[in-house]
Write a protein that holds these residues in place. Structure first.
Motif, PDB file in Angstrom:
ATOM      1  N   LEU A  42      38.636  44.647 -35.164  1.00  0.00           N
ATOM      2  CA  LEU A  42      38.382  43.549 -34.231  1.00  0.00           C
ATOM      3  C   LEU A  42      36.875  43.439 -34.072  1.00  0.00           C
ATOM      4  CD1 LEU A  42      41.423  44.040 -33.783  1.00  0.00           C
ATOM      5  CD2 LEU A  42      41.067  43.495 -31.373  1.00  0.00           C
ATOM      6  N   VAL A  43      36.312  42.332 -34.532  1.00  0.00           N
ATOM      7  CA  VAL A  43      34.860  42.168 -34.616  1.00  0.00           C
ATOM      8  C   VAL A  43      34.435  41.050 -33.667  1.00  0.00           C
ATOM      9  CG1 VAL A  43      32.961  41.599 -36.173  1.00  0.00           C
ATOM     10  CG2 VAL A  43      34.968  42.825 -37.051  1.00  0.00           C
ATOM     11  N   PRO A  44      33.454  41.309 -32.805  1.00  0.00           N
ATOM     12  CA  PRO A  44      32.993  40.230 -31.911  1.00  0.00           C
ATOM     13  C   PRO A  44      32.437  39.067 -32.735  1.00  0.00           C
ATOM     14  CG  PRO A  44      32.102  42.363 -31.223  1.00  0.00           C
ATOM     15  CD  PRO A  44      32.738  42.571 -32.567  1.00  0.00           C
ATOM     16  N   ARG A  45      32.736  37.877 -32.291  1.00  0.00           N
ATOM     17  CA  ARG A  45      32.244  36.672 -32.947  1.00  0.00           C
ATOM     18  C   ARG A  45      30.719  36.623 -32.891  1.00  0.00           C
ATOM     19  NH1 ARG A  45      34.753  31.136 -32.416  1.00  0.00           N
ATOM     20  NH2 ARG A  45      33.133  29.658 -32.989  1.00  0.00           N
ATOM     21  N   LEU A  46      30.109  36.247 -33.983  1.00  0.00           N
ATOM     22  CA  LEU A  46      28.641  36.147 -34.029  1.00  0.00           C
ATOM     23  C   LEU A  46      28.154  34.730 -33.763  1.00  0.00           C
ATOM     24  CD1 LEU A  46      27.760  38.347 -37.117  1.00  0.00           C
ATOM     25  CD2 LEU A  46      27.671  38.948 -34.693  1.00  0.00           C
ATOM     26  N   ASP A  47      29.034  33.748 -33.975  1.00  0.00           N
ATOM     27  CA  ASP A  47      28.609  32.350 -33.912  1.00  0.00           C
ATOM     28  C   ASP A  47      28.927  31.730 -32.560  1.00  0.00           C
ATOM     29  OD1 ASP A  47      27.923  32.329 -36.753  1.00  0.00           O
ATOM     30  OD2 ASP A  47      30.079  32.580 -37.026  1.00  0.00           O
ATOM     31  N   PRO A  48      28.140  30.752 -32.146  1.00  0.00           N
ATOM     32  CA  PRO A  48      28.502  30.028 -30.920  1.00  0.00           C
ATOM     33  C   PRO A  48      29.755  29.183 -31.148  1.00  0.00           C
ATOM     34  CG  PRO A  48      26.637  28.968 -31.991  1.00  0.00           C
ATOM     35  CD  PRO A  48      26.929  30.221 -32.780  1.00  0.00           C
ATOM     36  N   VAL A  49      30.325  28.717 -30.057  1.00  0.00           N
ATOM     37  CA  VAL A  49      31.452  27.775 -30.138  1.00  0.00           C
ATOM     38  C   VAL A  49      30.898  26.351 -30.078  1.00  0.00           C
ATOM     39  CG1 VAL A  49      33.581  27.016 -29.028  1.00  0.00           C
ATOM     40  CG2 VAL A  49      32.953  29.457 -29.041  1.00  0.00           C
ATOM     41  N   LEU A  50      29.952  26.173 -29.178  1.00  0.00           N
ATOM     42  CA  LEU A  50      29.275  24.879 -29.043  1.00  0.00           C
ATOM     43  C   LEU A  50      27.921  25.011 -29.744  1.00  0.00           C
ATOM     44  CD1 LEU A  50      29.992  24.348 -25.244  1.00  0.00           C
ATOM     45  CD2 LEU A  50      31.395  23.639 -27.201  1.00  0.00           C
ATOM     46  N   HIS A  51      27.749  24.248 -30.780  1.00  0.00           N
ATOM     47  CA  HIS A  51      26.562  24.428 -31.622  1.00  0.00           C
ATOM     48  C   HIS A  51      25.492  23.424 -31.243  1.00  0.00           C
ATOM     49  CE1 HIS A  51      28.688  27.160 -34.479  1.00  0.00           C
ATOM     50  NE2 HIS A  51      29.713  26.537 -33.955  1.00  0.00           N
ATOM     51  N   ILE A  55      33.695  13.645 -31.141  1.00  0.00           N
ATOM     52  CA  ILE A  55      33.809  14.911 -30.392  1.00  0.00           C
ATOM     53  C   ILE A  55      33.403  16.076 -31.289  1.00  0.00           C
ATOM     54  CG2 ILE A  55      35.439  16.528 -29.352  1.00  0.00           C
ATOM     55  CD1 ILE A  55      37.049  14.116 -28.347  1.00  0.00           C
ATOM     56  N   ALA A  56      33.888  16.044 -32.518  1.00  0.00           N
ATOM     57  CA  ALA A  56      33.570  17.144 -33.441  1.00  0.00           C
ATOM     58  C   ALA A  56      32.059  17.225 -33.670  1.00  0.00           C
ATOM     59  CB  ALA A  56      34.316  16.949 -34.756  1.00  0.00           C
ATOM     60  N   ARG A  57      31.441  16.076 -33.806  1.00  0.00           N
ATOM     61  CA  ARG A  57      29.988  16.035 -33.986  1.00  0.00           C
ATOM     62  C   ARG A  57      29.285  16.640 -32.764  1.00  0.00           C
ATOM     63  NH1 ARG A  57      25.190  13.945 -36.865  1.00  0.00           N
ATOM     64  NH2 ARG A  57      23.719  14.960 -35.471  1.00  0.00           N
ATOM     65  N   GLN A  58      29.794  16.277 -31.592  1.00  0.00           N
ATOM     66  CA  GLN A  58      29.208  16.796 -30.353  1.00  0.00           C
ATOM     67  C   GLN A  58      29.326  18.324 -30.279  1.00  0.00           C
ATOM     68  OE1 GLN A  58      31.326  15.462 -26.862  1.00  0.00           O
ATOM     69  NE2 GLN A  58      29.609  15.875 -25.469  1.00  0.00           N
ATOM     70  N   VAL A  59      30.468  18.849 -30.677  1.00  0.00           N
ATOM     71  CA  VAL A  59      30.718  20.297 -30.575  1.00  0.00           C
ATOM     72  C   VAL A  59      29.982  21.050 -31.672  1.00  0.00           C
ATOM     73  CG1 VAL A  59      32.514  22.069 -30.788  1.00  0.00           C
ATOM     74  CG2 VAL A  59      32.928  20.009 -29.414  1.00  0.00           C
ATOM     75  N   LEU A  60      30.011  20.498 -32.890  1.00  0.00           N
ATOM     76  CA  LEU A  60      29.423  21.213 -34.020  1.00  0.00           C
ATOM     77  C   LEU A  60      27.911  20.976 -34.121  1.00  0.00           C
ATOM     78  CD1 LEU A  60      32.249  20.609 -36.656  1.00  0.00           C
ATOM     79  CD2 LEU A  60      31.935  22.571 -35.140  1.00  0.00           C
ATOM     80  N   GLY A  61      27.439  19.953 -33.461  1.00  0.00           N
ATOM     81  CA  GLY A  61      26.002  19.725 -33.357  1.00  0.00           C
ATOM     82  C   GLY A  61      25.286  19.483 -34.664  1.00  0.00           C
ATOM     83  N   ALA A  62      25.964  18.871 -35.613  1.00  0.00           N
ATOM     84  CA  ALA A  62      25.366  18.660 -36.931  1.00  0.00           C
ATOM     85  C   ALA A  62      26.232  17.668 -37.702  1.00  0.00           C
ATOM     86  CB  ALA A  62      25.289  19.979 -37.692  1.00  0.00           C
ATOM     87  N   PRO A  63      25.690  17.079 -38.742  1.00  0.00           N
ATOM     88  CA  PRO A  63      26.521  16.219 -39.595  1.00  0.00           C
ATOM     89  C   PRO A  63      27.705  17.014 -40.127  1.00  0.00           C
ATOM     90  CG  PRO A  63      24.197  15.980 -40.148  1.00  0.00           C
ATOM     91  CD  PRO A  63      24.287  17.107 -39.176  1.00  0.00           C
ATOM     92  N   PRO A  95      31.556  29.963 -44.755  1.00  0.00           N
ATOM     93  CA  PRO A  95      30.715  31.104 -44.370  1.00  0.00           C
ATOM     94  C   PRO A  95      30.872  31.536 -42.919  1.00  0.00           C
ATOM     95  CG  PRO A  95      29.437  29.457 -45.572  1.00  0.00           C
ATOM     96  CD  PRO A  95      30.764  28.822 -45.250  1.00  0.00           C
ATOM     97  N   ARG A  96      30.725  30.612 -41.991  1.00  0.00           N
ATOM     98  CA  ARG A  96      30.651  30.991 -40.585  1.00  0.00           C
ATOM     99  C   ARG A  96      31.608  30.147 -39.747  1.00  0.00           C
ATOM    100  NH1 ARG A  96      26.183  34.805 -40.170  1.00  0.00           N
ATOM    101  NH2 ARG A  96      26.611  34.713 -37.935  1.00  0.00           N
ATOM    102  N   MET A  97      31.696  30.501 -38.458  1.00  0.00           N
ATOM    103  CA  MET A  97      32.575  29.773 -37.539  1.00  0.00           C
ATOM    104  C   MET A  97      31.842  28.549 -37.001  1.00  0.00           C
ATOM    105  SD  MET A  97      34.266  32.946 -35.447  1.00  0.00           S
ATOM    106  CE  MET A  97      35.055  34.333 -36.277  1.00  0.00           C
TER     107      MET A  97
END
Lengths: 318, 318
Positions: free
Chosen positions: A36-45, A137-145, A180-182
């Protein structure tokens, strides 16, 4: 696991060198015991604290960040739902072929369970994937194209709709697709009323904060079986219990009327029970991934999955 | 249905003459198409309008009469639940044998699914079957001296607990056990919290007013399979849909904290989904039958089921 099936793990010749183990914070399917590994990535980018506008209010963003999912009741009006259902019926009635073509059928019957890659269509299903009400919404959450990593319709017919076991989508997308990442967000558009009794999506709040590795290496052409019933890439019972306990022994059901949109992070632990009711539980499932998180070689599979399951030639949409 | 399996229907030599077809308002498993037959028997047998006292209030009796079930939240205090759980654990840990001994295991695992005939025990499980808090309700509803027709504990373990398909218990008790009429009441005592997400009992309100015949004749020694997964004696999808539609397209879940008692009429259509959660969903299941409704020869089976499934030598309890 059938001992006679050929398996290739993360350190196999097919993938070794591309991703050294120490480079991968989310190593999995490597024959090592569950971790069980702590998440390294944010949820809201970049969305929180940033000036980037978007459809979700701050409170909604906070809930998504905290729980790993967010239910938006009746986001789409019934006219849109009717268009999507009509497109779905036409698609289902014309569906031929099997798993190799992106058409998955319920085990032991002819009933269609899922049809993949609907975002490439010119009909209502294709249009909704690019619709700013959801992609925005996805753009808002992922903060990128972003682009659509995967899309499908799930039919989950009445009486015979079978369960989906507990899993994190990211574990599979990382291992088998090379994500690669979350930094991906899923949206499930409910095309009928979802009740507690027709096999709704079940989620473990907060589970997206932990990556659970799975011990068993990925068999060759695993997707042909995993889309009907997944047995590799699902966390151990002990791991599920740990995340469930951490959530205060709580599971949430994503219920709501037709047109409801359920958003969930790529690493949220989820499942859905069998549908014993007469009511089908069809939905459109869209996965948005940040362009900069586009696929590499699989981290733990002998070969990439087909393009209908995992986009390798992204078409940016927002 | 396997065509090579020997079947014996209602009019076979084994049962012909004991129950002529025209005598049986609830004929079933006779190779005729599904029939929906209005119930001939009352639900409340002398309780309504009579002076007979009992634990249920008039409004509760009316709800049971109307819906075919009644949920009594936390009827038993936690001390009783603890006693029942301790007795259940001792019984499970000492359980040996298989279906012939009343010990049913989940398909493909060693996990115990059900253990039958717990009402004959001297422990807390045996005592609860005779407890006036529950048996007194059955007496009030059935309006006559009664006995325990069947009893069992269902363990429905976490993760692997499988679904029970839609069925009316009475159809099986009539066909395979020879229960003449609808004058039996079931009580399920929940030994853990029942949530929408751990496979609770699902019921179709009002379905107890209709008897649904099943076309397929009963195979020999059917119970050895039916207790793991029932395929004969379950109504057609069309019949389930008809009762569901008549209920206003409604299914009710019997949820509640440990100690809750769910009462339901012998002919109420019910099912339960798989239990994907880590929480077991164990319960004690007691069926009370009026002494004057005691068993005759099976109406549609080659031979009676074993005594642990269907009491043929009643011991009156209230």
């Amino acid at each position: 696991m059938d001992g006679s099936t050929p398996h290739v793990g993360a350190a196999s010749p097919a993938t070794a060198g591309r991703h050294a183990l120490h480079d991968d914070p989310y190593a999995t399917r490597d024959a090592r015991p569950t971790r069980l590994v702590p998440r390294l990535d944010p949820v809201l980018h970049g969305a929180r604290g940033s000036a980037e506008p978007g459809p979700l209010a701050r409170q909604q963003l906070e809930a998504l960040d905290r729980d790993g999912f967010l239910v938006l009741p009746a986001l789409l009006p019934s006219r849109d739902v009717a268009d999507l259902l009509a497109a779905l019926a036409a698609l289902r009635d014309g569906a031929t072929g099997g798993a190799k073509d992106g058409v998955i059928r319920e085990r032991g019957t002819d009933e269609v369970r899922s049809i993949f890659a609907v975002h490439r269509r010119e009909d209502a299903l294709g249009r909704i994937a690019r619709d700013p009400r959801i992609a925005g919404i996805a753009r808002q959450v992922l903060g990128a194209p972003l682009y659509v990593h995967q899309s499908r319709v799930n039919l989950k017919p009445g009486f015979v709709g079978r369960a989906f076991a507990w899993h994190s989508d990211f574990e599979t997308w990382h291992a088998e697709d090379g994500m690669p990442r979350m930094r991906a967000l899923s949206a499930s558009i409910l095309l009928g009323d979802n009740h507690a009794w027709n096999g709704p999506l079940m989620l473990v709040p907060g589970s997206h904060r932990t990556f659970v590795s799975c011990p068993e290496p990925t068999p060759a052409r695993h997707f042909e079986r995993s889309l009907v019933e997944q047995t590799v890439g699902i966390p151990s019972h002990d791991a599920v219990r740990a995340l469930f306990d951490a959530a205060g022994r709580r599971i949430e059901l994503a219920t709501g009327p037709a047109g409801t949109v359920v958003l969930f992070d790529c690493n949220t632990l989820h499942a859905s029970g069998s549908n014993l009711s007469p009511c089908p539980r069809s939905n459109v499932f869209l996965v948005y991934n940040a362009l900069e998180n586009r696929l590499r070689a699989p981290y733990a599979a002998p070969e990439p999955r087909p393009d209908f399951l995992a986009t390798r030639d992204p078409d940016p949409i927002a």
